[in-house]
Design an enzyme around this catalytic site. Structure first.
Site, PDB file in Angstrom:
ATOM      1  N   GLY A 248       4.293  -0.147  -3.297  1.00 27.87           N
ATOM      2  CA  GLY A 248       4.761  -0.107  -4.702  1.00 27.87           C
ATOM      3  C   GLY A 248       6.119   0.213  -4.898  1.00 27.87           C
ATOM      4  O   GLY A 248       6.877  -0.094  -5.509  1.00 27.87           O
ATOM      5  N   ASP A 249       6.486   1.476  -4.357  1.00 28.40           N
ATOM      6  CA  ASP A 249       7.788   2.166  -4.356  1.00 28.40           C
ATOM      7  C   ASP A 249       8.817   1.093  -4.072  1.00 28.40           C
ATOM      8  O   ASP A 249       9.933   1.211  -4.631  1.00 28.40           O
ATOM      9  CB  ASP A 249       8.003   3.483  -3.558  1.00 28.40           C
ATOM     10  CG  ASP A 249       6.682   4.115  -3.689  1.00 28.40           C
ATOM     11  OD1 ASP A 249       6.062   4.251  -4.706  1.00 28.40           O
ATOM     12  OD2 ASP A 249       6.068   5.018  -2.945  1.00 28.40           O
TER      13      ASP A 249
HETATM   14  N1  LIG Z   1      -1.718  -6.374   1.948  1.00 24.50           N
HETATM   15  C1  LIG Z   1      -0.573  -6.964   1.509  1.00 24.50           C
HETATM   16  N2  LIG Z   1      -0.007  -8.101   2.014  1.00 24.50           N
HETATM   17  C2  LIG Z   1       1.189  -8.489   1.578  1.00 24.50           C
HETATM   18  N3  LIG Z   1       1.782  -7.729   0.745  1.00 24.50           N
HETATM   19  C3  LIG Z   1       1.368  -6.717   0.366  1.00 24.50           C
HETATM   20  C4  LIG Z   1       0.220  -6.077   0.752  1.00 24.50           C
HETATM   21  N4  LIG Z   1      -0.095  -5.084   0.153  1.00 24.50           N
HETATM   22  C5  LIG Z   1       1.045  -4.960  -0.736  1.00 24.50           C
HETATM   23  N5  LIG Z   1       1.755  -5.677  -0.778  1.00 24.50           N
HETATM   24  C6  LIG Z   1       3.038  -5.760  -1.384  1.00 24.50           C
HETATM   25  O1  LIG Z   1       3.388  -4.702  -1.972  1.00 24.50           O
HETATM   26  C7  LIG Z   1       3.391  -4.764  -3.665  1.00 24.50           C
HETATM   27  C8  LIG Z   1       3.252  -3.442  -4.056  1.00 24.50           C
HETATM   28  O2  LIG Z   1       1.648  -3.245  -3.425  1.00 24.50           O
HETATM   29  P1  LIG Z   1       0.267  -2.219  -4.345  1.00 24.50           P
HETATM   30  O3  LIG Z   1      -0.056  -3.069  -5.339  1.00 24.50           O
HETATM   31  O4  LIG Z   1      -0.331  -1.874  -3.176  1.00 24.50           O
HETATM   32  O5  LIG Z   1       1.411  -0.896  -4.686  1.00 24.50           O
HETATM   33  P2  LIG Z   1       0.997   0.392  -4.800  1.00 24.50           P
HETATM   34  O6  LIG Z   1      -0.562   0.505  -5.225  1.00 24.50           O
HETATM   35  O7  LIG Z   1       1.680   0.828  -6.185  1.00 24.50           O
HETATM   36  O8  LIG Z   1       1.182   1.137  -3.568  1.00 24.50           O
HETATM   37  P3  LIG Z   1       2.031   2.440  -3.228  1.00 24.50           P
HETATM   38  O9  LIG Z   1       1.331   3.569  -4.424  1.00 24.50           O
HETATM   39  O10 LIG Z   1       1.061   2.891  -1.960  1.00 24.50           O
HETATM   40  O11 LIG Z   1       3.242   2.593  -3.084  1.00 24.50           O
HETATM   41  C9  LIG Z   1       2.287  -6.008  -3.925  1.00 24.50           C
HETATM   42  O12 LIG Z   1       2.718  -6.662  -4.973  1.00 24.50           O
HETATM   43  C10 LIG Z   1       2.916  -6.768  -2.459  1.00 24.50           C
HETATM   44  O13 LIG Z   1       3.941  -7.675  -2.787  1.00 24.50           O
HETATM   45  O1  LIG Z   2       0.204  11.939  -5.126  1.00 20.14           O
HETATM   46  P1  LIG Z   2       1.105  10.960  -5.547  1.00 20.14           P
HETATM   47  O2  LIG Z   2       2.334  11.543  -6.067  1.00 20.14           O
HETATM   48  O3  LIG Z   2       0.547  10.146  -6.698  1.00 20.14           O
HETATM   49  O4  LIG Z   2       1.495  10.121  -4.392  1.00 20.14           O
HETATM   50  C1  LIG Z   2       2.057  10.645  -3.375  1.00 20.14           C
HETATM   51  C2  LIG Z   2       2.081   9.382  -2.220  1.00 20.14           C
HETATM   52  O5  LIG Z   2       0.749   8.793  -1.922  1.00 20.14           O
HETATM   53  O6  LIG Z   2       2.760   8.244  -2.825  1.00 20.14           O
HETATM   54  C3  LIG Z   2       3.890   7.893  -1.632  1.00 20.14           C
HETATM   55  C4  LIG Z   2       3.521   6.038  -1.725  1.00 20.14           C
HETATM   56  O7  LIG Z   2       3.429   5.506  -2.712  1.00 20.14           O
HETATM   57  C5  LIG Z   2       3.340   8.646  -0.407  1.00 20.14           C
HETATM   58  O8  LIG Z   2       4.739   8.601   0.104  1.00 20.14           O
HETATM   59  C6  LIG Z   2       2.860   9.934  -0.933  1.00 20.14           C
HETATM   60  O9  LIG Z   2       2.186  10.513  -0.135  1.00 20.14           O
END
Ligand SMILES: Nc1ncnc2c1ncn2[C@@H]1O[C@H](COP(=O)(O)OP(=O)(O)OP(=O)(O)O)[C@@H](O)[C@H]1O
Ligand SMILES: O=P(O)(O)OC[C@@]1(O)O[C@H](CO)[C@@H](O)[C@@H]1O
Length: 304
Positions: A248-249
């Site tokens: 997501g980042d």
């Molecule tokens: N299993 C997957 N296969 C392909 N692309 C993925 C997958 N998981 C995540 N992505 C890509 O990454 C983007 C962000 O993923 P996600 O919705 O899991 O973000 P998040 O929950 O904010 O993640 P995080 O908090 O770990 O950064 C998705 O929109 C997609 O483009």
């Molecule tokens: O506890 P928070 O601040 O919500 O999320 C922190 C965290 O899970 O987010 C990043 C992935 O997006 C990791 O690098 C880190 O450990």
């Protein structure tokens, strides 16, 4: 200039365990460590995409020193405020499913918060500030709203990626971009987001409350974009998923990197999805080459 602000950084400790069992001694293998925290991930990916930026926030203890040194070795400008507590360590367990255990983070004093506010007040008009991640328990939950007001006053583009109460409190502020995932969006509106259409419906509500660009990420199902004049969805490319931490980042970095060059939301959204997925297909965060390789696989479709 783009600034990132990580109030609650972490050393991410990644460990693989076969068939993890609660209440038992589990032996892990293939350990790795990364500088983490959402804003720090945004900074690291921006740098990899060739975008200069400066990381702000709080670092302390041996874990803080580790992050400081890693960012320097990756040529990422940073100006963290030193605190007396230890920056947290977040455990990411890879077994048949991924399990995360995130710490609460160290105590931040009022004086330390004021120091950060002074740095943020000095950001120039036209610059970008990305505030990402959880708010430590000793910091008021409306802290991001405070940052939003400063940014609005100083014409700084403000971007937020957070969850829980901090997400609730920021709604209504003027935002350049907000990127909840579909679970966070559902929690916000006390509903379940099941489809792109649901995501657009609730994304529009966020947009009407003051966000110019809204991206709702949906993990392996891709994402939805809602803007002032247009909405899009795109499926995520398929590939071998290695690590979704920071996906997501990476989207936020991808969007900003492309938008600041083209001012084209459709192109920026395509680049955002490719960046998120490129990270999901890597052990660490994505590189520019990883993103380029899959960019053409991301097909962005308009939604009325
Ligand atoms: N299993 C997957 N296969 C392909 N692309 C993925 C997958 N998981 C995540 N992505 C890509 O990454 C983007 C962000 O993923 P996600 O919705 O899991 O973000 P998040 O929950 O904010 O993640 P995080 O908090 O770990 O950064 C998705 O929109 C997609 O483009
Ligand atoms: O506890 P928070 O601040 O919500 O999320 C922190 C965290 O899970 O987010 C990043 C992935 O997006 C990791 O690098 C880190 O450990």
């Amino acid at each position: 200039m783009i600034y990132t602000c990580t109030l609650n950084p972490s050393v991410d400790y990644i460990l693989h365990v076969d068939e993890f069992q609660t209440g038992e001694l589990n032996r892990g293998y293939q350990p790795s460590y990364y500088p983490g925290g959402k804003g720090i991930n945004v900074s690291r990916v921006l740098r990899r995409l060739g975008v200069d930026n400066t990381a702000l926030g709080f670092l302390g203890g041996f874990t803080g020193t580790y992050i400081d040194e890693k960012l320097s070795s990756e040529n990422i400008a940073h100006s963290f405020i030193s605190i007396s507590g230890d920056t947290r360590i977040n455990l990411k367990l890879k077994s048949s499913v991924e399990t995360e255990v995130n710490g609460p983070g160290p105590i931040i004093s009022e004086a330390e918060l004021d120091e950060l506010l002074s740095q943020i007040k000095a950001i120039n008009a036209g610059d970008y500030l990305v505030a990402s991640g959880s708010i430590p328990t000793t910091v008021p939950t409306d802290f991001y709203s405070m940052l939003a007001s400063i940014c609005e006053q100083n014409n700084v583009h403000f971007i937020v990626d957070t969850s829980s109460q901090a997400l609730k409190e920021i709604i209504g502020s003027k935002l350049f971009l907000i990127k909840p995932n579909h679970h966070e969006l559902g929690e916000l509106f006390e509903t379940t987001i099941r489809s792109y259409e649901d995501a657009v419906h609730f994304g529009k509500k966020l947009q009407r409350k003051g966000a110019i660009h809204v991206i709702i990420s949906m993990g392996g199902d891709g994402a939805v974009y809602v803007g002032e004049h247009e909405s899009y969805y795109a499926k995520a490319p398929t590939g071998q998923v290695k690590n979704t931490v920071g996906a997501g980042d990476s989207m936020v970095s991808g969007f900003l990197s492309a938008y600041t060059k083209s001012a084209n939301p459709k192109k920026a959204f395509q680049y955002a999805i490719a960046s998120g997925s490129a990270t999901a297909f890597s052990d660490d965060l994505c590189t520019k080459d990883d993103v380029k390789k899959i960019l053409d696989q991301v097909l962005v479709t308009s939604i009325d």
